[in-house]
Motif scaffolding. Sequence first.
Motif, PDB file in Angstrom:
ATOM      1  N   LEU A 408      52.180 -10.553  -9.947  1.00 41.32           N
ATOM      2  CA  LEU A 408      51.741 -10.830 -11.318  1.00 41.32           C
ATOM      3  C   LEU A 408      51.011  -9.639 -11.933  1.00 41.32           C
ATOM      4  O   LEU A 408      51.219  -9.290 -13.082  1.00 41.32           O
ATOM      5  N   ASN A 409      50.108  -9.056 -11.161  1.00 44.65           N
ATOM      6  CA  ASN A 409      49.383  -7.887 -11.675  1.00 44.65           C
ATOM      7  C   ASN A 409      48.831  -7.073 -10.513  1.00 44.65           C
ATOM      8  O   ASN A 409      48.758  -7.560  -9.376  1.00 44.65           O
ATOM      9  N   ALA A 410      48.440  -5.842 -10.832  1.00 43.00           N
ATOM     10  CA  ALA A 410      47.884  -4.946  -9.808  1.00 43.00           C
ATOM     11  C   ALA A 410      46.619  -4.309 -10.354  1.00 43.00           C
ATOM     12  O   ALA A 410      46.514  -4.051 -11.559  1.00 43.00           O
ATOM     13  N   SER A 411      45.664  -4.080  -9.461  1.00 40.48           N
ATOM     14  CA  SER A 411      44.428  -3.405  -9.883  1.00 40.48           C
ATOM     15  C   SER A 411      43.782  -2.723  -8.673  1.00 40.48           C
ATOM     16  O   SER A 411      44.057  -3.091  -7.529  1.00 40.48           O
ATOM     17  N   PHE A 412      42.925  -1.737  -8.944  1.00 39.07           N
ATOM     18  CA  PHE A 412      42.165  -1.129  -7.847  1.00 39.07           C
ATOM     19  C   PHE A 412      41.167  -2.153  -7.322  1.00 39.07           C
ATOM     20  O   PHE A 412      40.554  -2.888  -8.115  1.00 39.07           O
ATOM     21  N   LEU A 413      40.971  -2.184  -6.009  1.00 39.60           N
ATOM     22  CA  LEU A 413      40.014  -3.142  -5.434  1.00 39.60           C
ATOM     23  C   LEU A 413      38.579  -2.795  -5.848  1.00 39.60           C
ATOM     24  O   LEU A 413      37.800  -3.663  -6.220  1.00 39.60           O
ATOM     25  N   VAL A 414      38.227  -1.506  -5.811  1.00 40.67           N
ATOM     26  CA  VAL A 414      36.813  -1.144  -5.991  1.00 40.67           C
ATOM     27  C   VAL A 414      36.271  -1.418  -7.391  1.00 40.67           C
ATOM     28  O   VAL A 414      35.129  -1.837  -7.541  1.00 40.67           O
ATOM     29  N   ASN A 415      37.081  -1.164  -8.437  1.00 42.69           N
ATOM     30  CA  ASN A 415      36.523  -1.332  -9.787  1.00 42.69           C
ATOM     31  C   ASN A 415      37.341  -2.283 -10.658  1.00 42.69           C
ATOM     32  O   ASN A 415      37.111  -2.380 -11.858  1.00 42.69           O
ATOM     33  N   LYS A 416      38.330  -2.929 -10.032  1.00 40.93           N
ATOM     34  CA  LYS A 416      39.177  -3.916 -10.734  1.00 40.93           C
ATOM     35  C   LYS A 416      39.999  -3.305 -11.876  1.00 40.93           C
ATOM     36  O   LYS A 416      40.564  -4.018 -12.690  1.00 40.93           O
ATOM     37  N   GLN A 417      40.064  -1.987 -11.963  1.00 38.07           N
ATOM     38  CA  GLN A 417      40.846  -1.343 -13.034  1.00 38.07           C
ATOM     39  C   GLN A 417      42.312  -1.757 -12.941  1.00 38.07           C
ATOM     40  O   GLN A 417      42.950  -1.579 -11.897  1.00 38.07           O
ATOM     41  N   PRO A 418      42.868  -2.341 -14.032  1.00 37.92           N
ATOM     42  CA  PRO A 418      44.271  -2.769 -13.981  1.00 37.92           C
ATOM     43  C   PRO A 418      45.220  -1.570 -13.870  1.00 37.92           C
ATOM     44  O   PRO A 418      44.937  -0.496 -14.403  1.00 37.92           O
ATOM     45  N   LEU A 419      46.321  -1.786 -13.206  1.00 32.82           N
ATOM     46  CA  LEU A 419      47.305  -0.709 -13.011  1.00 32.82           C
ATOM     47  C   LEU A 419      48.662  -1.183 -13.495  1.00 32.82           C
ATOM     48  O   LEU A 419      48.951  -2.383 -13.461  1.00 32.82           O
ATOM     49  N   ASP A 420      49.481  -0.236 -13.919  1.00 29.91           N
ATOM     50  CA  ASP A 420      50.837  -0.607 -14.370  1.00 29.91           C
ATOM     51  C   ASP A 420      51.656  -1.113 -13.198  1.00 29.91           C
ATOM     52  O   ASP A 420      51.732  -0.469 -12.160  1.00 29.91           O
ATOM     53  N   LEU A 421      52.270  -2.258 -13.423  1.00 31.76           N
ATOM     54  CA  LEU A 421      53.131  -2.856 -12.391  1.00 31.76           C
ATOM     55  C   LEU A 421      54.447  -3.195 -13.053  1.00 31.76           C
ATOM     56  O   LEU A 421      54.455  -3.836 -14.112  1.00 31.76           O
ATOM     57  N   LYS A 422      55.545  -2.727 -12.493  1.00 34.25           N
ATOM     58  CA  LYS A 422      56.807  -3.123 -13.123  1.00 34.25           C
ATOM     59  C   LYS A 422      57.909  -3.348 -12.099  1.00 34.25           C
ATOM     60  O   LYS A 422      57.896  -2.766 -10.998  1.00 34.25           O
ATOM     61  N   TYR A 423      58.829  -4.207 -12.524  1.00 30.24           N
ATOM     62  CA  TYR A 423      60.014  -4.482 -11.722  1.00 30.24           C
ATOM     63  C   TYR A 423      60.952  -3.293 -11.887  1.00 30.24           C
ATOM     64  O   TYR A 423      61.105  -2.773 -12.985  1.00 30.24           O
ATOM     65  N   ILE A 424      61.549  -2.830 -10.820  1.00 26.34           N
ATOM     66  CA  ILE A 424      62.496  -1.716 -10.965  1.00 26.34           C
ATOM     67  C   ILE A 424      63.823  -2.050 -10.300  1.00 26.34           C
ATOM     68  O   ILE A 424      63.876  -2.770  -9.307  1.00 26.34           O
ATOM     69  N   ARG A 425      64.871  -1.501 -10.896  1.00 27.40           N
ATOM     70  CA  ARG A 425      66.191  -1.635 -10.281  1.00 27.40           C
ATOM     71  C   ARG A 425      66.466  -0.313  -9.585  1.00 27.40           C
ATOM     72  O   ARG A 425      66.566   0.717 -10.219  1.00 27.40           O
ATOM     73  N   LEU A 455      47.273  -6.710  -5.259  1.00 29.64           N
ATOM     74  CA  LEU A 455      48.431  -7.236  -5.968  1.00 29.64           C
ATOM     75  C   LEU A 455      48.290  -8.749  -5.971  1.00 29.64           C
ATOM     76  O   LEU A 455      48.252  -9.367  -4.910  1.00 29.64           O
ATOM     77  N   GLU A 456      48.193  -9.304  -7.167  1.00 29.82           N
ATOM     78  CA  GLU A 456      48.139 -10.779  -7.206  1.00 29.82           C
ATOM     79  C   GLU A 456      49.562 -11.283  -7.277  1.00 29.82           C
ATOM     80  O   GLU A 456      50.381 -10.755  -8.036  1.00 29.82           O
ATOM     81  N   ILE A 457      49.826 -12.303  -6.495  1.00 33.21           N
ATOM     82  CA  ILE A 457      51.194 -12.785  -6.439  1.00 33.21           C
ATOM     83  C   ILE A 457      51.265 -14.283  -6.722  1.00 33.21           C
ATOM     84  O   ILE A 457      50.274 -15.001  -6.616  1.00 33.21           O
TER      85      ILE A 457
END
Length: 473
Positions: A408-425, A455-457
Amino acid sequence: MCGVMLYAQESAEPIPLKHGAHRMGRRTDPEMQRWREYGLGQFIHWGLYAIPGGEWNGKVYNGAAEWIRSWKELPKDDYDNLYKQFNPKQFDAKQWAKMAKDMGVKYMIITTKHHDGFCIWPSKYTTYNIKNTPYRKDILKEIVDEYVKAGIDVYLYYSILDWHHPGYRSALPVTKEDSVKYKGFLEYTRNQLIELLTNYPQAKGLWFDGTWDKAWVNQAEFSDKLETELRTLSPGLVIGSRFRADDFGKRHFDSNGNLIGDYSQVWERKFPESIEALKGNDWDCVMTIPHDNWGYCTDWSKFYIKTPYELIGMLLKSVSMDGNLVINFGPDGNGVFRPEEKKIAEDIGKWMEKNSEAVYGCTYSGIKNPDWGYYTRKGDKIYMTVFNRPLNNKLRIQLPPELKMKPLNASFLVNKQPLDLKYIRLGLDRDNNIYYEVAIPDNFISGDMPFVIVLEIQQIQDKTGGKEKDAMT
Ligand code: FHN
């Protein structure tokens, strides 16, 4: 469990065993679940061997420092009299426990009696014990009490192999007299184990060693009965696969391939190739910081010393395959940890302080470990611990479709900063794997230690009539 016939389910013609595994599959009780969740442990090898520290009369012993008594250059009597010098004036159990706590350790294993036979508790079954040293006090009690106070579970290491007991034999029968003496030794072993569990009831388990000699391997009936007795005395006790052998002398796994004991103890200074190799068994890996040296060794310059980075890598590797890592320390004859060990403990602790969420209570994620690091899992969170940051800053995630897992989403553990997560072919998905990518910001400075991404799933319910792959993208 003595006398119960247990057969392996999968084997066509199981071998009838009276003293094989007591159970098939993992233990499911809370005590074992607690063991499973530790992640990180500390081993301490401490005994008389800490005094010579791998050297005698200016000569350097090439074996492991705690084995120095077996060296021909060292007269046995001289070693056996070292107890008269054992007086660790700077020993401070509180400090030891604090160091372990700060390192992030959840359990510790202490050598109560190593192969030299010297007991660090005032055993009433031998005079070769702490009470008869200039130190006199029950040093094991001090250790157990302080570690327990610090919230760290204690396990008692006990070597069956005993170079000091007059009845110990490596193989039997030699003479009738040997058999009689060995009987006395077995009684001694039983008495001491009962004594340990009685005197230190906080101990969560026993950690056995020195069980490879033929004489012991042939004691299936005795050791099976004793194991049952110890478990009755201390319900929930955790005992690994090194204690007893089966009816045919098979160790760790019985003749039907079932694990003997609660978890596999074969992983000393080595790791399983894959989770599959473990066949669903619990396990831990015990690891030295120098090469193969457990007790205090004065000169560390001859060894390659593992770095905190490497040890954290081993920790994540273990947890990613459902195991624990136990790192060994060898304090000196004064009860002091060498500065290098203190620094390693400190550095691991600093890392654990920020990142232990990726370790404690985590399990195998179901996903194969990638080239960039390790996956661990807790509930609907997958932890991605990155050791090899890719040059393009893209962390590829390869999900096998049977996991039915949607990130669903990704972020750094230490500061919770969101990161780009995308599905790729990828065009590589003839194997039906599903690929995602997490982008590490170009300007992110990772420093010299591994970092963790969460990574939240979401678990996908298969209501798609077989089109679950689409549902996950
Ligand atoms: O011989 C011992 C060694 O000294 C050390 O105690 C290790 C720890 O697992 N166990 C034995 C070797 O397997």
